[in-house]
Design an enzyme around this catalytic site. Structure first.
Site, PDB file in Angstrom:
ATOM      1  N   THR A   1       0.756  -1.303   0.064  1.00  0.00           N
ATOM      2  CA  THR A   1      -0.065   0.108  -0.042  1.00  0.00           C
ATOM      3  C   THR A   1       0.837   1.340   0.094  1.00  0.00           C
ATOM      4  O   THR A   1       1.446   1.309   0.811  1.00  0.00           O
ATOM      5  CB  THR A   1      -0.980  -0.027   1.244  1.00  0.00           C
ATOM      6  OG1 THR A   1      -1.688  -1.211   1.350  1.00  0.00           O
ATOM      7  CG2 THR A   1      -1.780   1.217   1.327  1.00  0.00           C
TER       8      THR A   1
ATOM      9  N   ARG B   1      -8.146  -9.116   4.815  1.00  0.00           N
ATOM     10  CA  ARG B   1      -8.545  -8.648   6.358  1.00  0.00           C
ATOM     11  C   ARG B   1      -7.661  -9.764   7.186  1.00  0.00           C
ATOM     12  O   ARG B   1      -7.837 -10.841   6.853  1.00  0.00           O
ATOM     13  CB  ARG B   1      -9.853  -8.822   6.292  1.00  0.00           C
ATOM     14  CG  ARG B   1     -10.897  -8.013   5.485  1.00  0.00           C
ATOM     15  CD  ARG B   1     -12.024  -8.339   5.392  1.00  0.00           C
ATOM     16  NE  ARG B   1     -12.255  -9.865   4.745  1.00  0.00           N
ATOM     17  CZ  ARG B   1     -13.487 -10.431   4.742  1.00  0.00           C
ATOM     18  NH1 ARG B   1     -14.709 -10.070   5.230  1.00  0.00           N
ATOM     19  NH2 ARG B   1     -13.659 -11.591   3.906  1.00  0.00           N
TER      20      ARG B   1
ATOM     21  N   CYS C   1      -2.816  -0.988   9.587  1.00  0.00           N
ATOM     22  CA  CYS C   1      -3.554  -0.544   8.233  1.00  0.00           C
ATOM     23  C   CYS C   1      -4.374   0.688   8.187  1.00  0.00           C
ATOM     24  O   CYS C   1      -3.879   1.626   7.970  1.00  0.00           O
ATOM     25  CB  CYS C   1      -4.386  -1.828   7.600  1.00  0.00           C
ATOM     26  SG  CYS C   1      -4.246  -1.748   5.968  1.00  0.00           S
TER      27      CYS C   1
ATOM     28  N   LYS D   1      -8.321  -6.451  16.794  1.00  0.00           N
ATOM     29  CA  LYS D   1      -9.453  -6.995  16.363  1.00  0.00           C
ATOM     30  C   LYS D   1      -9.633  -8.657  16.675  1.00  0.00           C
ATOM     31  O   LYS D   1      -8.308  -9.031  17.124  1.00  0.00           O
ATOM     32  CB  LYS D   1      -9.796  -6.866  15.055  1.00  0.00           C
ATOM     33  CG  LYS D   1      -8.906  -7.285  14.181  1.00  0.00           C
ATOM     34  CD  LYS D   1      -9.231  -7.197  12.561  1.00  0.00           C
ATOM     35  CE  LYS D   1     -10.038  -8.423  12.263  1.00  0.00           C
ATOM     36  NZ  LYS D   1     -10.479  -8.518  10.792  1.00  0.00           N
TER      37      LYS D   1
END
Length: 471
Positions: free
Chosen positions: A131, A164, A273, A336
């Site tokens: 990215t 993810r 991210c 998460k």
């Protein structure tokens, strides 16, 4: 491309074997290709070559062992070896936030691209997956032109990742879309060969220019971050007005233009991210003179960070105004569930802030205890959820792991010194907890409202959104 090595199918190198690279390499082997992963860290290469994944990702260890054992997947520190045996070179190194700036650090991407080009022994296709800020690809193409060995050709294109954490294997093998930027017809045809398996099952491929491909990933992350911060801003209104943000979100989610995913009020987003990507996009937007985008993303970031302070405030209220010498049980360290990633974890940020206020903080996470210890060694860590709760003056649920959501509030009640619980993820059935004697507080919801009240009113269950992981 002339001088290309003869083989029945393209052979693949993956430069960088962190979260993105290790997953991509294993998935490419699963798709039937010969793959070699390259990293500068000998310890990481040795671990991967032994079939050991140095981080938690469901399904990846099995895939890695399968293809290391078959010989289809290898790892090395020798970039010359990798380029010699490969035709397609995926750049999967990190782009961390620069020190003292919101900008992304593209030095690793530049170094990886330069290393590939200088070591080419035959024509090749270089595919960026990291990215990066828009405009990076153009700079890398200059590096390719200036350093390619005489008589060879190489093309650089962009193919952003959309993984993810916790679902990375499935997201690679069965992606919801593929984006190819800046490819010539020959390069596009080669990429269609590489991704023949997902394309055969209906995965759409979007072919576009290089800047558009560079912007897709960061724009997707910025939108998801905006959605999370929006519902957290609405949660503040709900608290002031006595409304229930979860029922409100369920109602909004029935609008197909909005959807229910990522409308979960709570502690906010973290990880390696979303935070760095929105800050990098904010920085790049300002450089390009796109100030509206920069201003919007600034507000998104500020709202997200303020949720951490809100949870700290709720904790202070729960223990009478001060956490000094109070025992605080923290359930969750990863940013998460289904990952051991603690990069920019809101859970650990809150835990550390309470520790600095003098609290005795006891953290438990099913997978992230060890990674959390490396980042926050001054905190205490429990081996079980029950140990973290025992003797606590307040319990904080900061990561919505299923074992926390499905725990027995009556059994835990007997362990706590003061049965106060902060549901920072709006994931608990408040009626069950308050019925068991707990005092429960959450963000944007009246006290005592069941976590599934939206489902009972609307006749639908809520959908928990997933964060997009880091390169």
């Amino acid at each position: 491309m002339s001088n290309k090595k003869q083989s029945t199918q393209p052979r693949i190198s993956v430069i960088g074997t962190g979260y993105l690279g290790a997953t991509h390499a294993a998935a490419m082997a699963e798709m039937g290709f010969e793959v070699i992963g390259v990293d500068t860290d000998p310890a990481k290469v040795a671990a991967l070559a032994a079939g050991q994944v140095p981080f938690f990702e469901p399904g990846l260890p099995e895939l890695l062992i399968k293809h290391v054992s078959s010989g289809r997947l290898r790892f090395t520190t020798d970039i010359a070896e990798a380029t010699a045996m490969s035709d397609v070179h995926f750049i999967c190194v990190g782009t961390p936030q620069q020190r003292g700036s919101n900008a992304a650090n593209t030095a690793y991407v530049e170094a990886a691209t330069l290393a590939v080009v200088k070591n080419l022994s035959h024509d090749g296709l270089i595919v960026g997956k990291s990215t990066v800020p828009v405009g990076t690809g153009a700079k890398l193409r200059s590096i390719v032109r200036e350093n390619i060995p005489e008589g060879l050709t190489a093309e650089l294109i962009w193919n952003p990742e959309f993984l993810r954490e916790g679902k990375a294997v499935a997201d690679t093998l069965t992606p919801d879309r593929l984006v190819i930027g800046g490819a010539s017809p020959k390069a596009e045809a080669l990429m269609r060969e590489v991704y023949a398996m997902p394309l055969a099952t209906g995965t759409p491929m979007i072919v576009c220019d290089l800047p558009t491909a560079e912007l897709v990933k960061v724009s997707a992350n910025a939108f998801l971050a905006t959605k999370i911060s929006f519902i957290n801003a609405i949660a503040e209104i709900c608290e002031a007005a006595g409304a229930d943000v979860k029922v409100l979100a369920d109602a909004l989610g029935h609008d197909v233009r909005i959807g229910r995913q990522f409308l979960n009020a709570g502690l906010g987003f973290g990880g390696g991210c979303l935070p760095k990507d929105i800050r990098a996009l904010m920085h790049r937007s300002s450089e390009l003179g796109a100030y509206s985008a920069a201003s919007l993303l600034q507000q998104v970031d500020e709202i997200n960070m303020s949720q951490r302070q809100r949870v700290i405030d709720l904790t202070l209220e729960a223990v009478g105004g001060s956490v000094l010498n109070r025992r605080i049980g923290v359930l969750g360290a990863a940013f998460k569930p289904d990952t051991d990633d603690v990069r920019d974890s809101p859970a650990l940020n809150v835990a550390a802030a309470l520790h600095l206020r003098g609290a005795q903080v006891i953290v438990f996470d099913p997978e992230a205890n060890e990674t959390a210890k490396r980042s926050f060694p001054t905190l205490s860590y429990a081996e079980t959820m029950e140990e973290a709760v025992t003797g606590s003056d307040a319990v904080l649920v900061l990561t919505e792991w299923p074992e926390f959501v499905n725990s027995d509030p009556a059994a835990l009640f007997a362990l706590a010194a003061n049965p106060a619980i902060i549901d920072a993820r709006n994931c608990l059935d408040a009626a069950s907890w308050t019925g068991a004697g707990w005092t429960l507080r959450s963000l944007g919801r009246p006290a005592g409202v069941a976590a599934d009240s939206g489902a009972s009113v609307l006749g639908t269950s809520s959908v928990v959104g997933e964060l997009v992981p880091a390169a």
